[in-house]
Design a protein around this motif. Structure first.
Motif, PDB file in Angstrom:
ATOM      1  N   SER A 157       1.864  -5.500  18.488  1.00 26.23           N
ATOM      2  CA  SER A 157       1.361  -4.131  18.492  1.00 26.23           C
ATOM      3  C   SER A 157       1.588  -3.463  17.142  1.00 26.23           C
ATOM      4  CB  SER A 157       2.052  -3.319  19.590  1.00 26.23           C
ATOM      5  OG  SER A 157       3.308  -2.879  19.156  1.00 26.23           O
ATOM      6  N   GLY A 158       0.861  -2.379  16.922  1.00 26.89           N
ATOM      7  CA  GLY A 158       0.986  -1.636  15.675  1.00 26.89           C
ATOM      8  C   GLY A 158       2.400  -1.098  15.494  1.00 26.89           C
ATOM      9  N   ILE A 159       3.036  -0.680  16.605  1.00 29.05           N
ATOM     10  CA  ILE A 159       4.390  -0.102  16.511  1.00 29.05           C
ATOM     11  C   ILE A 159       5.407  -1.180  16.135  1.00 29.05           C
ATOM     12  CG2 ILE A 159       6.245   0.948  17.884  1.00 29.05           C
ATOM     13  CD1 ILE A 159       4.102   2.644  19.236  1.00 29.05           C
ATOM     14  N   GLU A 160       5.264  -2.359  16.757  1.00 24.94           N
ATOM     15  CA  GLU A 160       6.176  -3.462  16.428  1.00 24.94           C
ATOM     16  C   GLU A 160       6.012  -3.843  14.953  1.00 24.94           C
ATOM     17  OE1 GLU A 160       6.598  -5.946  20.571  1.00 24.94           O
ATOM     18  OE2 GLU A 160       4.745  -6.117  19.421  1.00 24.94           O
ATOM     19  N   ALA A 161       4.771  -3.895  14.517  1.00 22.34           N
ATOM     20  CA  ALA A 161       4.498  -4.241  13.124  1.00 22.34           C
ATOM     21  C   ALA A 161       5.098  -3.194  12.180  1.00 22.34           C
ATOM     22  CB  ALA A 161       2.989  -4.350  12.895  1.00 22.34           C
ATOM     23  N   ALA A 162       4.933  -1.907  12.562  1.00 22.37           N
ATOM     24  CA  ALA A 162       5.462  -0.817  11.731  1.00 22.37           C
ATOM     25  C   ALA A 162       6.981  -0.912  11.625  1.00 22.37           C
ATOM     26  CB  ALA A 162       5.050   0.521  12.327  1.00 22.37           C
ATOM     27  N   LYS A 163       7.574  -1.345  12.743  1.00 17.31           N
ATOM     28  CA  LYS A 163       9.037  -1.481  12.751  1.00 17.31           C
ATOM     29  C   LYS A 163       9.476  -2.551  11.749  1.00 17.31           C
ATOM     30  CE  LYS A 163      10.611  -1.016  17.011  1.00 17.31           C
ATOM     31  NZ  LYS A 163      11.005  -1.388  18.362  1.00 17.31           N
ATOM     32  N   VAL A 164       8.752  -3.659  11.748  1.00 22.76           N
ATOM     33  CA  VAL A 164       9.084  -4.770  10.819  1.00 22.76           C
ATOM     34  C   VAL A 164       8.856  -4.317   9.377  1.00 22.76           C
ATOM     35  CG1 VAL A 164       8.422  -7.118  10.111  1.00 22.76           C
ATOM     36  CG2 VAL A 164       8.502  -6.522  12.535  1.00 22.76           C
ATOM     37  N   ILE A 165       7.739  -3.655   9.156  1.00 25.62           N
ATOM     38  CA  ILE A 165       7.400  -3.212   7.798  1.00 25.62           C
ATOM     39  C   ILE A 165       8.456  -2.236   7.280  1.00 25.62           C
ATOM     40  CG2 ILE A 165       5.711  -1.875   6.431  1.00 25.62           C
ATOM     41  CD1 ILE A 165       3.572  -2.997   8.465  1.00 25.62           C
ATOM     42  N   ALA A 166       8.873  -1.313   8.187  1.00 21.61           N
ATOM     43  CA  ALA A 166       9.833  -0.277   7.782  1.00 21.61           C
ATOM     44  C   ALA A 166      11.152  -0.886   7.322  1.00 21.61           C
ATOM     45  CB  ALA A 166      10.075   0.682   8.928  1.00 21.61           C
ATOM     46  N   LYS A 167      11.525  -2.055   7.880  1.00 20.25           N
ATOM     47  CA  LYS A 167      12.782  -2.702   7.484  1.00 20.25           C
ATOM     48  C   LYS A 167      12.702  -3.281   6.080  1.00 20.25           C
ATOM     49  CE  LYS A 167      14.409  -3.854  12.100  1.00 20.25           C
ATOM     50  NZ  LYS A 167      14.351  -4.872  13.139  1.00 20.25           N
ATOM     51  N   ALA A 168      11.502  -3.709   5.687  1.00 21.38           N
ATOM     52  CA  ALA A 168      11.352  -4.371   4.391  1.00 21.38           C
ATOM     53  C   ALA A 168      10.918  -3.403   3.283  1.00 21.38           C
ATOM     54  CB  ALA A 168      10.320  -5.501   4.515  1.00 21.38           C
ATOM     55  N   ILE A 169       9.932  -2.576   3.572  1.00 23.62           N
ATOM     56  CA  ILE A 169       9.368  -1.717   2.527  1.00 23.62           C
ATOM     57  C   ILE A 169       9.264  -0.275   3.060  1.00 23.62           C
ATOM     58  CG2 ILE A 169       7.569  -1.685   0.728  1.00 23.62           C
ATOM     59  CD1 ILE A 169       6.319  -4.083   2.481  1.00 23.62           C
ATOM     60  N   ALA A 170       9.412   0.684   2.197  1.00 25.85           N
ATOM     61  CA  ALA A 170       9.290   2.093   2.620  1.00 25.85           C
ATOM     62  C   ALA A 170       7.843   2.539   2.493  1.00 25.85           C
ATOM     63  CB  ALA A 170      10.202   2.979   1.787  1.00 25.85           C
ATOM     64  N   ILE A 171       7.034   2.199   3.501  1.00 23.39           N
ATOM     65  CA  ILE A 171       5.630   2.633   3.510  1.00 23.39           C
ATOM     66  C   ILE A 171       5.431   3.559   4.703  1.00 23.39           C
ATOM     67  CG2 ILE A 171       3.219   1.901   3.647  1.00 23.39           C
ATOM     68  CD1 ILE A 171       4.103  -0.856   2.677  1.00 23.39           C
ATOM     69  N   PRO A 174       0.827  -1.215   0.000  1.00 21.72           N
ATOM     70  CA  PRO A 174       0.000   0.000   0.000  1.00 21.72           C
ATOM     71  C   PRO A 174       0.864   1.269   0.000  1.00 21.72           C
ATOM     72  CG  PRO A 174       0.110  -0.888   2.187  1.00 21.72           C
ATOM     73  CD  PRO A 174       0.848  -1.858   1.328  1.00 21.72           C
ATOM     74  N   ASP A 175       0.169   2.395  -0.228  1.00 23.19           N
ATOM     75  CA  ASP A 175       0.887   3.680  -0.176  1.00 23.19           C
ATOM     76  C   ASP A 175       1.004   4.183   1.279  1.00 23.19           C
ATOM     77  OD1 ASP A 175       0.951   3.872  -3.003  1.00 23.19           O
ATOM     78  OD2 ASP A 175      -1.162   4.505  -2.961  1.00 23.19           O
ATOM     79  N   LEU A 176       0.093   3.682   2.129  1.00 27.10           N
ATOM     80  CA  LEU A 176       0.056   4.204   3.507  1.00 27.10           C
ATOM     81  C   LEU A 176      -0.554   3.178   4.446  1.00 27.10           C
ATOM     82  CD1 LEU A 176       0.198   6.751   5.460  1.00 27.10           C
ATOM     83  CD2 LEU A 176      -2.148   7.240   4.753  1.00 27.10           C
ATOM     84  N   VAL A 177      -0.042   3.179   5.664  1.00 33.14           N
ATOM     85  CA  VAL A 177      -0.618   2.313   6.699  1.00 33.14           C
ATOM     86  C   VAL A 177      -1.164   3.213   7.803  1.00 33.14           C
ATOM     87  CG1 VAL A 177      -0.090   0.646   8.522  1.00 33.14           C
ATOM     88  CG2 VAL A 177       0.892   0.350   6.238  1.00 33.14           C
ATOM     89  N   ILE A 178      -2.411   2.929   8.199  1.00 31.04           N
ATOM     90  CA  ILE A 178      -2.964   3.621   9.379  1.00 31.04           C
ATOM     91  C   ILE A 178      -3.273   2.532  10.397  1.00 31.04           C
ATOM     92  CG2 ILE A 178      -4.858   5.032  10.294  1.00 31.04           C
ATOM     93  CD1 ILE A 178      -5.171   6.246   7.509  1.00 31.04           C
ATOM     94  N   THR A 179      -2.559   2.599  11.574  1.00 30.08           N
ATOM     95  CA  THR A 179      -2.705   1.489  12.517  1.00 30.08           C
ATOM     96  C   THR A 179      -2.901   1.955  13.948  1.00 30.08           C
ATOM     97  OG1 THR A 179      -1.630  -0.489  13.412  1.00 30.08           O
ATOM     98  CG2 THR A 179      -0.177   1.297  12.741  1.00 30.08           C
ATOM     99  N   ASP A 180      -3.631   1.128  14.660  1.00 27.39           N
ATOM    100  CA  ASP A 180      -3.766   1.299  16.119  1.00 27.39           C
ATOM    101  C   ASP A 180      -2.477   0.770  16.758  1.00 27.39           C
ATOM    102  OD1 ASP A 180      -4.854   1.681  18.615  1.00 27.39           O
ATOM    103  OD2 ASP A 180      -6.084  -0.144  18.592  1.00 27.39           O
ATOM    104  N   VAL A 181      -2.276   1.029  18.049  1.00 28.82           N
ATOM    105  CA  VAL A 181      -1.069   0.513  18.721  1.00 28.82           C
ATOM    106  C   VAL A 181      -1.376  -0.820  19.383  1.00 28.82           C
ATOM    107  CG1 VAL A 181       0.601   0.915  20.560  1.00 28.82           C
ATOM    108  CG2 VAL A 181      -0.090   2.809  19.101  1.00 28.82           C
ATOM    109  N   ARG A 182      -2.319  -0.819  20.313  1.00 25.56           N
ATOM    110  CA  ARG A 182      -2.555  -2.032  21.091  1.00 25.56           C
ATOM    111  C   ARG A 182      -3.489  -2.976  20.344  1.00 25.56           C
ATOM    112  NH1 ARG A 182      -2.109  -1.363  27.500  1.00 25.56           N
ATOM    113  NH2 ARG A 182      -0.283  -0.026  27.462  1.00 25.56           N
ATOM    114  N   MET A 183      -2.885  -4.044  19.882  1.00 25.83           N
ATOM    115  CA  MET A 183      -3.687  -5.070  19.196  1.00 25.83           C
ATOM    116  C   MET A 183      -3.179  -6.431  19.656  1.00 25.83           C
ATOM    117  SD  MET A 183      -4.037  -3.581  15.323  1.00 25.83           S
ATOM    118  CE  MET A 183      -2.297  -3.393  15.064  1.00 25.83           C
ATOM    119  N   PRO A 184      -3.974  -7.467  19.481  1.00 25.91           N
ATOM    120  CA  PRO A 184      -3.529  -8.803  19.902  1.00 25.91           C
ATOM    121  C   PRO A 184      -2.294  -9.251  19.112  1.00 25.91           C
ATOM    122  CG  PRO A 184      -5.862  -8.802  19.314  1.00 25.91           C
ATOM    123  CD  PRO A 184      -5.314  -7.481  18.912  1.00 25.91           C
ATOM    124  N   GLU A 185      -1.554 -10.167  19.682  1.00 33.23           N
ATOM    125  CA  GLU A 185      -0.372 -10.808  19.075  1.00 33.23           C
ATOM    126  C   GLU A 185       0.801  -9.843  18.900  1.00 33.23           C
ATOM    127  OE1 GLU A 185      -1.309 -13.174  15.593  1.00 33.23           O
ATOM    128  OE2 GLU A 185      -3.243 -13.718  16.461  1.00 33.23           O
TER     129      GLU A 185
END
Lengths: 121, 535
Positions: A63-77, A50-61
């Motif tokens: 968090s949004g921040i942890e996920a964003a960190k992983v995404i940022a390493k692979a793709i520039a979104i 996608p061109d943009l991610v809009i995410t909450d922070v506290r989610m099961p399994e």
């Protein structure tokens, strides 16, 4: 307007996801995927690019921040975090385009998208 | 040689002389010497002496003699009375009169006859001096240079002299006991920090202790003879005390009464008083006694304690509220977000100027109110972590004023800045100080009728080594009523019909977090808040 922005949204509350989806559509954006936890969000981003991610922070399994960190390493979104908690002080949030405190209104959302996507509107 | 009648008259005159000396307050030594003197004048061939029992040592001490030789006096002084111990020692031991007609042969003098012999003394009659309690106080001795026995009138004489001596000794001892007691009482009365007052039955002051002088700031001369009413701050207390304490039939009461008193300067203080009726031995009332303790310090300490307790309770309440607010923050924000998204989406679908749009606007306002209340609760009870930066305070209040544009739109309002050349740069959390100004401005705009003039004045000062910026925010409104002044920073206290009553409590919390202060000034017109912020 330019090409519709392709956005992935993540929140563990279905009502909020649905609300954001409808709102983003009204803003002329295309919601290409919805995730209800951090793991799904990473997978969706890998699949949809996608061109943009809009995410909450506290989610099961994961968090949004942890996920964003992983995404940022692979793709520039760019990632906009929308949270019901204050921005954490101890977190390295350089990979986050914007951090918004709930509740946000359409004006704030539009401004954040505009900044994150370099003049999308 | 005097006849019986002359002798009797002489004895009576002598006794009168002794009593007169006693009445004049002569010392025991002087009185006893007078006693010996009159006895010897009455019976010129007799040598008199008085010995006194010394309780501590249990010995007889020579107290008065005019004609006994010194060596004899030295020899008989400090003898321990015994059953066969000369005339005086035996009389003191037995408590009975001893008549030794001839010292040279009497067994009571066995073993120490050489001393009286050397002093040319042959007869010695000794009468014990006995107190009214039966205690042997000493002896009165009559010596003669020839062996002889007493006649009836001489026995009567020795007996009356001993009675007179007993009277003198008891009287002088009583007097000295009274004086000692008086000295002790005086020391106590003058030594205690409390005020001790005595009055007559008319409640006019008869004694005003040093403590009373210190406490009430009067010299004793200024109040003696005057009514105690001048010391009461309230006339009603003076009258109440007449009913409760200071009347002749008042019961014995030891519990203290709190009364507001007035010093000479006019200043008042709270004192605790114990009062009672002074009565003589026959239980007749003589006057009143009052002991007053200034309890200003205690009251202050109690107030501080109560304040600390209140602060502790407040802190505990805050902590509990903080926990509660944190606990519900997440869910309430999510709920508010659901409402917000719904409103924003519907706004696209609902026609402007329609009834449905008005309904939607009402929902939006309700949501905004809820969010505002939520934010206030968080500001008041949530943890504060200041995000400081270097900023000009003027920029901060101008931003706060701009953000309140909706509130003063269409009204005659003016923000007047009286900065002069003050240095306005501080290290502060812009967001939170902006909220302080916002709350102050909101209050002024709510309280003042148009035209509203809010004046901000600034100055710098040094508190020790700390440089402070002083900011005054004053409006031209009706000012703060007395009740509000005392409680303006109290959480949940408000005079407005609507509002949480947290605005000024939050302002104080934020300023305190910056190590600054905020208070209401005594300015007579309008409301004025004075703030200090470290620079």
């Amino acid at each position: 307007m330019k090409r519709s922005l392709r956005i992935v949204i993540a929140d563990d509350e279905a009502d909020i996801r649905q609300g954001f989806r409808r709102l983003l559509c009204k803003l002329g954006c295309e919601v290409v995927g919805e995730a209800e936890n951090g793991g799904d969000l990473i997978a969706l981003c890998a699949a949809e690019l996608p061109d943009l991610v809009i995410t909450d922070v506290r989610m099961p399994e994961m968090s949004g921040i942890e996920a964003a960190k992983v995404i940022a390493k692979a793709i520039a979104i760019p990632v906009i975090v929308v949270s019901s908690y204050e921005r954490p002080d101890d977190e390295d949030c350089a990979f986050i385009a914007d951090f918004l405190l709930k509740p946000i209104c359409i004006t704030e959302l539009r401004a954040a998208i505009n900044t994150a996507c370099d003049g999308a509107f | 040689m005097m006849n019986e009648r002359d002798l009797l008259e002489s004895d009576l005159r002598g006794q009168t002389r002794v009593l007169k000396r006693l009445a004049q307050g002569a010392s025991l030594d002087e009185v006893l010497h007078t006693l010996v003197e009159v006895a010897e004048e009455s019976r010129p061939d007799m040598i008199g002496s008085v010995m006194l029992m010394e309780a501590e040592s249990g010995t007889l001490r020579l107290a008065a003699s005019r004609r006994l030789p010194d060596f004899y006096c030295t020899a008989v002084d400090r003898r321990i009375p015994g059953p066969r111990c000369g005339s005086c020692g035996t009389a003191a031991f037995t408590g009975k009169r001893v008549v030794v007609e001839d010292i040279a042969t009497d067994p009571l003098w066995h073993g120490f006859r050489d001393i009286p012999e050397q002093a040319l003394l042959r007869a010695c009659w000794s009468e014990p001096i006995i107190a009214s309690t039966g205690e042997v106080l000493g002896t009165f001795a009559m010596y003669y240079s020839v062996p002889r026995s007493p006649c009836a009138s001489e026995l009567e004489f020795v007996s009356s002299i001993a009675s007179l001596a007993a009277l003198a000794i008891e009287r002088v001892r009583y007097q000295s006991d009274v004086e000692r007691e008086r000295a002790v009482l005086k020391t106590i009365v003058n030594g205690i920090p409390d005020a001790l007052l005595m009055t007559g039955l008319d409640r006019n002051i008869t004694h005003f202790s040093r403590g009373a002088c210190r406490m009430f700031q009067y010299d004793a001369d200024e109040v003696l003879g005057k009514s105690t009413s001048i010391l009461y701050a309230d006339r009603s207390d003076f009258e109440r005390m007449a009913e409760e304490r200071f009347h002749i039939a008042a019961d014995e009461r030891f519990e203290a009464t709190e009364v507001r008193w007035r010093r000479k300067s006019g200043a008042t203080f709270v004192g605790e008083m114990v009062g009672k009726v002074i009565r003589d031995e026959r239980d007749q009332p003589l006057g009143f006694l009052a002991l007053i303790r200034d309890i200003t310090d205690r009251k202050r300490a109690e107030a501080c304690l109560a304040e600390s307790r209140d602060k502790l309770v407040q802190a505990e309440r805050l902590a509990a509220m903080g926990k509660m607010v944190s606990a519900i923050a997440h869910e309430s924000r999510n709920a508010l977000q659901r409402i917000q998204v719904g409103i924003d989406v519907l706004e696209y679908d609902i026609e402007p100027d329609s009834e449905a749009r008005e309904d939607l606007n009402r929902i939006r306002r309700a949501k905004n109110d809820l969010q505002h209340m939520h934010d206030e609760l968080r500001s008041f009870a949530g943890p504060i972590q200041l995000d400081k930066s270097t900023a000009s305070v003027a920029e901060v209040w101008r931003q706060a004023w701009t953000n309140l544009h909706v509130l003063h739109q269409g009204r005659d309002v003016q923000l007047i800045e009286a900065i002069d050349d003050a240095d306005l740069v501080c290290e502060l959390d812009v967001f939170r100080i902006e909220q302080v100004f916002r709350n102050l401005f909101e209050n002024s705009l709510a309280a003042c009728a148009d035209p509203v003039r809010i004046t901000i004045a600034c100055s710098n000062r040094n508190d020790g080594e700390q440089r402070m910026l002083c900011v005054s925010v004053r409006d031209n409104g009706p000012g703060l009523p007395e009740e509000l002044r005392a409680r303006v920073f109290e959480a949940f206290y408000t005079t407005k019909a609507k509002g949480t009553g947290l605005g000024m409590a939050i302002a104080e919390r934020f300023i305190t977090a910056h190590r600054g202060t905020i208070e209401i000034s005594d300015h007579p017109d309008g409301a004025e808040f004075l703030m200090t912020l470290p620079q």
